[in-house]
Design a protein around this motif. Structure first.
Motif, PDB file in Angstrom:
ATOM      1  N   GLU A  25      43.619  43.080  54.068  1.00 49.78           N
ATOM      2  CA  GLU A  25      42.778  44.153  53.536  1.00 49.78           C
ATOM      3  C   GLU A  25      41.935  43.672  52.361  1.00 49.78           C
ATOM      4  O   GLU A  25      40.774  44.066  52.218  1.00 49.78           O
ATOM      5  CB  GLU A  25      43.620  45.354  53.127  1.00 49.78           C
ATOM      6  CG  GLU A  25      44.183  46.126  54.292  1.00 49.78           C
ATOM      7  CD  GLU A  25      43.106  46.662  55.225  1.00 49.78           C
ATOM      8  OE1 GLU A  25      42.101  47.201  54.742  1.00 49.78           O
ATOM      9  OE2 GLU A  25      43.274  46.521  56.442  1.00 49.78           O
ATOM     10  N   LEU A  26      42.505  42.813  51.531  1.00 50.45           N
ATOM     11  CA  LEU A  26      41.734  42.265  50.411  1.00 50.45           C
ATOM     12  C   LEU A  26      40.611  41.367  50.911  1.00 50.45           C
ATOM     13  O   LEU A  26      39.485  41.425  50.406  1.00 50.45           O
ATOM     14  CB  LEU A  26      42.647  41.503  49.463  1.00 50.45           C
ATOM     15  CG  LEU A  26      42.025  41.028  48.164  1.00 50.45           C
ATOM     16  CD1 LEU A  26      41.418  42.187  47.380  1.00 50.45           C
ATOM     17  CD2 LEU A  26      43.055  40.316  47.316  1.00 50.45           C
ATOM     18  N   LEU A  31      34.887  40.484  52.317  1.00 50.32           N
ATOM     19  CA  LEU A  31      33.877  40.254  53.354  1.00 50.32           C
ATOM     20  C   LEU A  31      32.882  41.410  53.430  1.00 50.32           C
ATOM     21  O   LEU A  31      31.686  41.194  53.655  1.00 50.32           O
ATOM     22  CB  LEU A  31      34.550  40.052  54.710  1.00 50.32           C
ATOM     23  CG  LEU A  31      35.288  38.733  54.889  1.00 50.32           C
ATOM     24  CD1 LEU A  31      36.057  38.725  56.204  1.00 50.32           C
ATOM     25  CD2 LEU A  31      34.341  37.556  54.818  1.00 50.32           C
ATOM     26  N   GLY A  32      33.360  42.634  53.222  1.00 49.24           N
ATOM     27  CA  GLY A  32      32.470  43.791  53.226  1.00 49.24           C
ATOM     28  C   GLY A  32      31.413  43.680  52.133  1.00 49.24           C
ATOM     29  O   GLY A  32      30.229  43.950  52.364  1.00 49.24           O
ATOM     30  N   GLU A  33      31.836  43.278  50.946  1.00 49.22           N
ATOM     31  CA  GLU A  33      30.881  43.100  49.849  1.00 49.22           C
ATOM     32  C   GLU A  33      29.909  41.962  50.145  1.00 49.22           C
ATOM     33  O   GLU A  33      28.721  42.055  49.824  1.00 49.22           O
ATOM     34  CB  GLU A  33      31.611  42.848  48.529  1.00 49.22           C
ATOM     35  CG  GLU A  33      32.344  44.058  48.010  1.00 49.22           C
ATOM     36  CD  GLU A  33      31.436  45.245  47.769  1.00 49.22           C
ATOM     37  OE1 GLU A  33      30.339  45.061  47.185  1.00 49.22           O
ATOM     38  OE2 GLU A  33      31.807  46.364  48.170  1.00 49.22           O
ATOM     39  N   MET A  34      30.395  40.917  50.762  1.00 54.25           N
ATOM     40  CA  MET A  34      29.526  39.789  51.105  1.00 54.25           C
ATOM     41  C   MET A  34      28.503  40.205  52.164  1.00 54.25           C
ATOM     42  O   MET A  34      27.333  39.825  52.092  1.00 54.25           O
ATOM     43  CB  MET A  34      30.351  38.593  51.593  1.00 54.25           C
ATOM     44  CG  MET A  34      31.267  38.014  50.544  1.00 54.25           C
ATOM     45  SD  MET A  34      30.416  37.507  49.043  1.00 54.25           S
ATOM     46  CE  MET A  34      29.499  36.128  49.628  1.00 54.25           C
ATOM     47  N   LEU A  60      29.976  51.171  59.241  1.00 51.99           N
ATOM     48  CA  LEU A  60      29.902  50.104  60.237  1.00 51.99           C
ATOM     49  C   LEU A  60      30.164  48.744  59.589  1.00 51.99           C
ATOM     50  O   LEU A  60      30.929  47.937  60.122  1.00 51.99           O
ATOM     51  CB  LEU A  60      28.535  50.102  60.924  1.00 51.99           C
ATOM     52  CG  LEU A  60      28.289  48.979  61.924  1.00 51.99           C
ATOM     53  CD1 LEU A  60      29.269  49.072  63.095  1.00 51.99           C
ATOM     54  CD2 LEU A  60      26.850  49.014  62.416  1.00 51.99           C
ATOM     55  N   VAL A  61      29.575  48.507  58.435  1.00 45.42           N
ATOM     56  CA  VAL A  61      29.787  47.246  57.721  1.00 45.42           C
ATOM     57  C   VAL A  61      31.259  47.102  57.339  1.00 45.42           C
ATOM     58  O   VAL A  61      31.850  46.027  57.491  1.00 45.42           O
ATOM     59  CB  VAL A  61      28.877  47.155  56.475  1.00 45.42           C
ATOM     60  CG1 VAL A  61      29.284  45.999  55.584  1.00 45.42           C
ATOM     61  CG2 VAL A  61      27.424  47.010  56.890  1.00 45.42           C
ATOM     62  N   GLN A  62      31.865  48.182  56.879  1.00 42.33           N
ATOM     63  CA  GLN A  62      33.278  48.157  56.502  1.00 42.33           C
ATOM     64  C   GLN A  62      34.153  47.824  57.715  1.00 42.33           C
ATOM     65  O   GLN A  62      35.075  47.006  57.631  1.00 42.33           O
ATOM     66  CB  GLN A  62      33.669  49.503  55.912  1.00 42.33           C
ATOM     67  CG  GLN A  62      35.077  49.571  55.401  1.00 42.33           C
ATOM     68  CD  GLN A  62      35.395  50.951  54.844  1.00 42.33           C
ATOM     69  OE1 GLN A  62      34.792  51.948  55.239  1.00 42.33           O
ATOM     70  NE2 GLN A  62      36.328  51.001  53.915  1.00 42.33           N
ATOM     71  N   HIS A  63      33.869  48.430  58.848  1.00 44.74           N
ATOM     72  CA  HIS A  63      34.643  48.170  60.061  1.00 44.74           C
ATOM     73  C   HIS A  63      34.443  46.727  60.540  1.00 44.74           C
ATOM     74  O   HIS A  63      35.402  46.070  60.949  1.00 44.74           O
ATOM     75  CB  HIS A  63      34.251  49.157  61.160  1.00 44.74           C
ATOM     76  CG  HIS A  63      35.033  48.989  62.409  1.00 44.74           C
ATOM     77  ND1 HIS A  63      36.353  49.367  62.511  1.00 44.74           N
ATOM     78  CD2 HIS A  63      34.701  48.467  63.612  1.00 44.74           C
ATOM     79  CE1 HIS A  63      36.786  49.087  63.720  1.00 44.74           C
ATOM     80  NE2 HIS A  63      35.805  48.546  64.410  1.00 44.74           N
ATOM     81  N   GLN A  64      33.215  46.247  60.487  1.00 41.60           N
ATOM     82  CA  GLN A  64      32.957  44.863  60.882  1.00 41.60           C
ATOM     83  C   GLN A  64      33.708  43.892  59.984  1.00 41.60           C
ATOM     84  O   GLN A  64      34.259  42.896  60.459  1.00 41.60           O
ATOM     85  CB  GLN A  64      31.459  44.582  60.860  1.00 41.60           C
ATOM     86  CG  GLN A  64      30.707  45.268  61.968  1.00 41.60           C
ATOM     87  CD  GLN A  64      29.202  45.180  61.817  1.00 41.60           C
ATOM     88  OE1 GLN A  64      28.668  45.084  60.718  1.00 41.60           O
ATOM     89  NE2 GLN A  64      28.500  45.213  62.943  1.00 41.60           N
ATOM     90  N   ALA A  65      33.753  44.177  58.694  1.00 42.81           N
ATOM     91  CA  ALA A  65      34.480  43.315  57.761  1.00 42.81           C
ATOM     92  C   ALA A  65      35.973  43.318  58.073  1.00 42.81           C
ATOM     93  O   ALA A  65      36.630  42.266  58.040  1.00 42.81           O
ATOM     94  CB  ALA A  65      34.225  43.764  56.327  1.00 42.81           C
ATOM     95  N   LEU A  68      36.504  41.214  61.174  1.00 44.34           N
ATOM     96  CA  LEU A  68      36.381  39.792  60.831  1.00 44.34           C
ATOM     97  C   LEU A  68      37.663  39.287  60.182  1.00 44.34           C
ATOM     98  O   LEU A  68      38.176  38.217  60.528  1.00 44.34           O
ATOM     99  CB  LEU A  68      35.202  39.570  59.881  1.00 44.34           C
ATOM    100  CG  LEU A  68      33.820  39.507  60.487  1.00 44.34           C
ATOM    101  CD1 LEU A  68      32.760  39.538  59.387  1.00 44.34           C
ATOM    102  CD2 LEU A  68      33.667  38.243  61.316  1.00 44.34           C
ATOM    103  N   ALA A  69      38.176  40.041  59.230  1.00 40.58           N
ATOM    104  CA  ALA A  69      39.386  39.626  58.519  1.00 40.58           C
ATOM    105  C   ALA A  69      40.585  39.565  59.457  1.00 40.58           C
ATOM    106  O   ALA A  69      41.392  38.630  59.384  1.00 40.58           O
ATOM    107  CB  ALA A  69      39.666  40.578  57.366  1.00 40.58           C
TER     108      ALA A  69
END
Length: 91
Positions: A25-26, A31-34, A60-65, A68-69
């Protein structure tokens, strides 16, 4: 303000799972911020979806991050997990 040491966490599978999930989660937050800094999720003028598009693009960006993680990310979660495990061994 005094910060106390981390309480001892047993090395049970459930505590390892919780530490691994927290590390993922961290990494997802990082990754979301990036991704936001890279411009992913910004509203394009061609779509013109307004405020709703802005709100949903951030989700959407949050879910993609998160995806990815969970699929390995950039390796940050593994480093964090190992560090957290070392801290629990030291206590």
């Amino acid at each position: 303000m005094k910060v106390s040491a981390l309480p001892h966490v047993s090395q049970s599978p459930s505590s390892q799972t919780r530490l691994k999930d927290a590390a993922i989660e961290l990494e997802a937050a990082f990754l979301g911020e990036m991704l936001k800094s890279a411009g992913l999720g910004k509203t394009r003028q061609s779509f013109g979806g307004g405020a709703g598009e802005d709100q949903f693009s951030s989700m959407l960006v949050q879910h993609q991050a998160q995806q990815l993680a969970r699929s390995g990310g950039v390796g940050l979660s593994e480093i964090l997990f190992k560090s957290l495990m070392e801290k629990t061994d030291d206590v």
